[in-house]
Structure formats: C-alpha cells, structure tokens
Design a protein around this motif. Structure first.
Motif, short mmCIF file in Angstrom:
data_model
loop_
_atom_site.label_atom_id
_atom_site.label_comp_id
_atom_site.label_asym_id
_atom_site.label_seq_id
_atom_site.Cartn_x
_atom_site.Cartn_y
_atom_site.Cartn_z
N TYR A 116 0.82 -1.21 0.00
CA TYR A 116 0.00 0.00 0.00
C TYR A 116 0.86 1.26 0.00
N THR A 132 -6.93 -1.02 -4.31
CA THR A 132 -8.22 -1.35 -3.70
C THR A 132 -8.02 -1.59 -2.21
N ALA A 133 -8.95 -1.12 -1.39
CA ALA A 133 -8.86 -1.36 0.05
C ALA A 133 -9.27 -2.78 0.37
N GLU A 150 -7.79 6.99 4.80
CA GLU A 150 -9.11 7.03 5.45
C GLU A 150 -9.97 5.85 4.99
N THR A 151 -9.93 5.57 3.69
CA THR A 151 -10.67 4.41 3.16
C THR A 151 -10.12 3.12 3.72
N LEU A 152 -8.82 3.04 3.78
CA LEU A 152 -8.18 1.83 4.29
C LEU A 152 -8.49 1.63 5.77
N ARG A 153 -8.48 2.71 6.53
CA ARG A 153 -8.80 2.60 7.96
C ARG A 153 -10.24 2.17 8.16
N HIS A 154 -11.15 2.70 7.36
CA HIS A 154 -12.55 2.30 7.47
C HIS A 154 -12.71 0.81 7.21
N MET A 155 -12.03 0.31 6.17
CA MET A 155 -12.13 -1.11 5.84
C MET A 155 -11.56 -1.97 6.97
N VAL A 167 -4.54 4.25 -2.51
CA VAL A 167 -5.78 4.14 -1.74
C VAL A 167 -5.68 5.12 -0.58
N THR A 168 -6.71 5.94 -0.37
CA THR A 168 -6.62 6.88 0.74
C THR A 168 -6.57 6.12 2.06
N SER A 181 -13.90 -1.78 10.41
CA SER A 181 -15.27 -2.26 10.39
C SER A 181 -15.41 -3.71 10.79
#
Length: 462
Positions: free
Chosen positions: A342, A349-350, A437-442, A434-435, A445
């Motif tokens: 990453y 892709t996250a 923020e997107t990676l952290r959300h994935m 990949v941002t 969750s």
C-alpha cells in the motif's frame, strides 16, 4: 541420528516413517541461487526429504518471475519464494490469478545494499565519515542526488530482484528514511539475482539490493561496496518462504506436512555453527549456486567484507535459519508486507489486511510439525516489531517461553499489527493509491480475531 549413504555423504535420519498415506511422493521444488535456498539443498543432500518418504528434485530457476509462473501453472510443486509473493497473490495483483500460501518461513535476514565503486567514490567525496558508520544511512546519497539534479545529471539507477520483494521494500525504506523519493529521485529496475554483479560491473546500474552471496561476490571481485545489510535495517527481518498454491496445499495436506517437517529439520541443522562450512561446500556446487566457496563461507560464518581489500567484520545473525522461531510464518510479517504494498502504490483497492495476511501465511503447519519434533512454538500469530534491541522471551509459546531475537528498525520505527494503517500514516515519504481514510474504514469495520488476540497478548514479552 546420523548415518552415511552409499555415496559417502552425511545423512540425518529419524528412522522409518510411514509414507503410504502421502498423496504425492515425487516433487519438484524450485529455487533461485541464493544462500537462503540452503534449507532445500540440505534437506535433499542430507536425506531429510527421504526420511519423509519424499523424492524431491530441486530445479534451479533464473528469476523470481520463473518461480511465480511455474508454481502457479503447476510446473513446480512448490518453491523457495519471496515472502511478499503469497501476499500479492492473495491481493489478486499477480498476472495469473492463483492464490499462493506460505506454509513455512525459510529464515531471517541475508540481504544487503551494495553500490558501485564509482558511486562509492562520489559518496566518499561527499561525506567520508558517514560511510564508516554502521548502520550507514542514505543521508549523503540524498545530498549527492540533490547536487546531480541541480547539475542536470540523469538519476541514479538501482536494481531489485522483483517488484514485491523484500529487497524492493528494504531499498525503498532505506532511501525514504533519508528523504529520498524512490519513485522520483532515483530509477529502480528489476534484475534477477545472478545477473546483478555483471550489470554493476558493466556500469548499467549504480547499486542493488540482493541476497547473498551476490553482495560478497561483488565486493570480493572489487566491483562494489556494501553500505547496509537487511539485518542492520531491521533486525531479524523476514525473508523467503516455502510457497505452494492454495489448491495444491488443499489436495496434498499430508505431503505438505512431510515437506515442512523435513525443511524444519534442515533449518535446525543449518543453525549449528559446526555445519556452516559444510553448507557452504554444498551450496557452492554448480547445480545450486555455483560460486566460489569463499563467497559463501563468509556470510554463512556470520562475517562480511564491506569494502574490497578490507578485513572481514563479524556480523552475528546475518543468516538465521531456525533459531528465534525463524521458520515460523508470522502473520504479522505478512501484514507488514501488505503495508509496503500500500505504501508504494502497488495496490489500488482497500482490503481487510488481517484477512489477507491470514489467507497468505499458514502457521498451523509449523505448529503441528514443531509439536511432533518436540520444539517450542508460538501460540500467537501476530507480534509487534521494533520493540526489542536485544534477545527477549516470548511468553505466548508452548510448552515454555521461546527465545527470540532483536527486532529493532534502524530508524527507530515501530510496527503494531493491531494498527497497520497507523503505521502507514507514520511515513513522510509514501505514494499510496488508496486513501488511508478508506483503508482505515475497511480495517476498523471488521476487526480480526487475530488482532483481538494480539491486543490481549500485549507485546509478547515475559
């Protein structure tokens, strides 16, 4: 037990083992001519594969791309493999979409960053004192790159062995720690390990990161200077693995277990200092690495020559094959490789990173074999890195605490597998696609059970 074969070579034996249940006895395993192919060579030459009723042919391959393609297409049953390859395959970024798994680590450390005589002379003019310090940072290289840019000179060219190799990430880590952008400030190309020295000698590249013995070959031939070893960059850093396709593992579970047992015993044999000279003789043979024995004897004897014509310097733990749980496929190591994919924009892709790590690295094979062999083994799959400057004890082990080696990074970095996105956020030089923020959300969750277990285990020290 030790006996002798008809050919007069040393052979280790555990006695007769039932083999009728094996799904496949005749195997072909690939390797690239590097010092860390030693477990495969030793297991064949000392009869450890035969002890498990396996008839193994070793196939010398010219490049890591050959290893990848032949294992995925079934021309090889398995191989010595770059630690990042199973991870990349599980992420779906390989040309052939066939997932690989790492059933075993084949050891720790063994790489180095070497530069040409010409570049070394320029760096010496820039800051001679900096080159004498160990570990050697890339700070003086950064100043030289800035000067070249202002003078309109072309960028320096460095070589690595494969895009998702530890060598690529080591070189990038070293450069970036000095503020050098590996994608903008230098040129990085891919060259198979056996070709590195010739390309350096011809002036086609200014430096490389590769496994032994090719750094020592360059130095002993007067063509290069070692600036940084992988163990100086990250103590007891993961390196190669035993890789097979996920499909092959599912179809040959007993065969794979036998393979793991044989290689684990080979690693144990290799970590006896009394055996390193014999290992050098075996590896020097033309069907394996095919270099002068002296080029192998030094690194296997935990010594390195950094500069042509200088004395060898002691380098303890340069190659660790079995001690400190060196053959255990830590899922946290897989997770570290995922962060590097990453960091340098190789994934767009996250993903749930812990899930990918769990799919790629399979420590259950090691644990089962260790129990059968009477070895102590880790009870956890994840551990942080960068916390220990010296040897330490892993309390989460069976049947007793396990002696582990230092794990510090040269720049003081720390890797917490419970927070891989936080680790990515710590880097000033990076090029993610990949941002975060997107990676952290994935990755928030659906926390993994492995990460939860790590949280309860703490740092693993007693």
């Amino acid at each position: 037990m030790v006996d002798s074969s008809a050919g007069g070579r040393t052979r280790l034996s555990l006695g007769k083992r039932p083999g009728d249940e094996l799904e496949q006895r005749e195997l072909t395993l690939g390797f690239v001519p590097l010092t860390d192919c030693a477990p495969l060579v030793v297991a064949r030459e000392l009869g450890l594969f035969a002890d498990e009723h396996l008839d193994v042919t070793l196939s010398r391959e010219p490049s890591w791309a050959n290893i990848r393609d032949k294992v995925m297409m079934g021309a090889l049953d398995g191989a010595q493999m770059l630690a990042g390859m199973p991870v990349a395959s599980q992420l779906g970024i390989t040309a052939v979409r066939r997932p690989l798994i790492a059933a075993l680590s084949l050891g720790l450390s063994g790489n180095a960053i070497t530069v040409s005589r010409r570049l070394f002379a320029r760096l010496r003019e820039q800051d001679e004192a900096a080159l004498a310090r160990r570990p050697c940072t890339a700070d003086s290289l950064c100043a030289l790159i800035d000067a070249d840019r202002q003078a309109g000179r072309p960028p320096l060219t460095f070589a690595v062995v494969y895009p998702v190799s530890s060598h690529n990430y080591e070189l990038r880590y070293w450069l970036a720690a000095a503020g050098i952008d590996p994608d903008r400030d230098v040129r990085i190309v891919v060259i198979p390990p056996p070709q590195m020295v010739a390309r350096l000698r011809a002036g086609e590249i200014d430096g490389f990161c590769v496994g032994e013995p090719w750094n020592s070959v360059a130095v002993q031939g007067g063509h290069g200077h070692i600036l940084m070893t992988s163990d100086q960059l990250w103590r007891h850093k993961p390196e190669k693995v035993l890789g097979v396709t996920q499909e092959w593992a599912e179809r040959h579970p007993l065969t794979l277990r036998a393979l793991v047992r044989a290689l684990m015993r080979a690693g144990q044999w290799l970590d006896d200092p009394a055996h390193r000279e014999q290992a050098a003789r075996l590896l020097a043979r033309s069907e394996y690495i095919g270099v002068k024995e002296a080029s192998l004897r030094l690194p296997l004897g935990e010594q390195l020559v950094y500069d042509p014509g200088t004395p060898a310097v002691a380098h303890p733990d340069f190659n660790v094959f079995q001690r400190h749980a060196a053959m255990f496929p830590w899922r946290s190591h897989a997770l570290w490789f995922i962060t590097q994919l990453y960091r340098w924009g190789q994934v767009d892709t996250a993903h749930d990173m812990a899930a990918v790590a769990a799919a790629a690295y399979r420590p259950e094979y090691y644990r089962e074999a260790a129990e059968a062999l009477g070895w102590t083994y880790p009870r956890i799959d994840y551990k942080p890195e960068g916390l220990h400057a010296g040897d330490w004890q892993l309390a989460q082990a069976m049947p007793e605490p396990l002696s582990m080696g230092a794990d510090v990074f040269f720049d003081g970095g720390r890797f917490d597998p419970h927070d891989p996105v936080g680790y990515l956020e710590s880097f000033a030089v990076a090029a993610p696609r990949v941002t975060l923020e997107t990676l952290r959300h994935m990755n928030q969750s659906r926390p993994s059970s492995a990460a939860h277990a790590l949280g309860k285990a703490g740092d693993g020290t007693s």
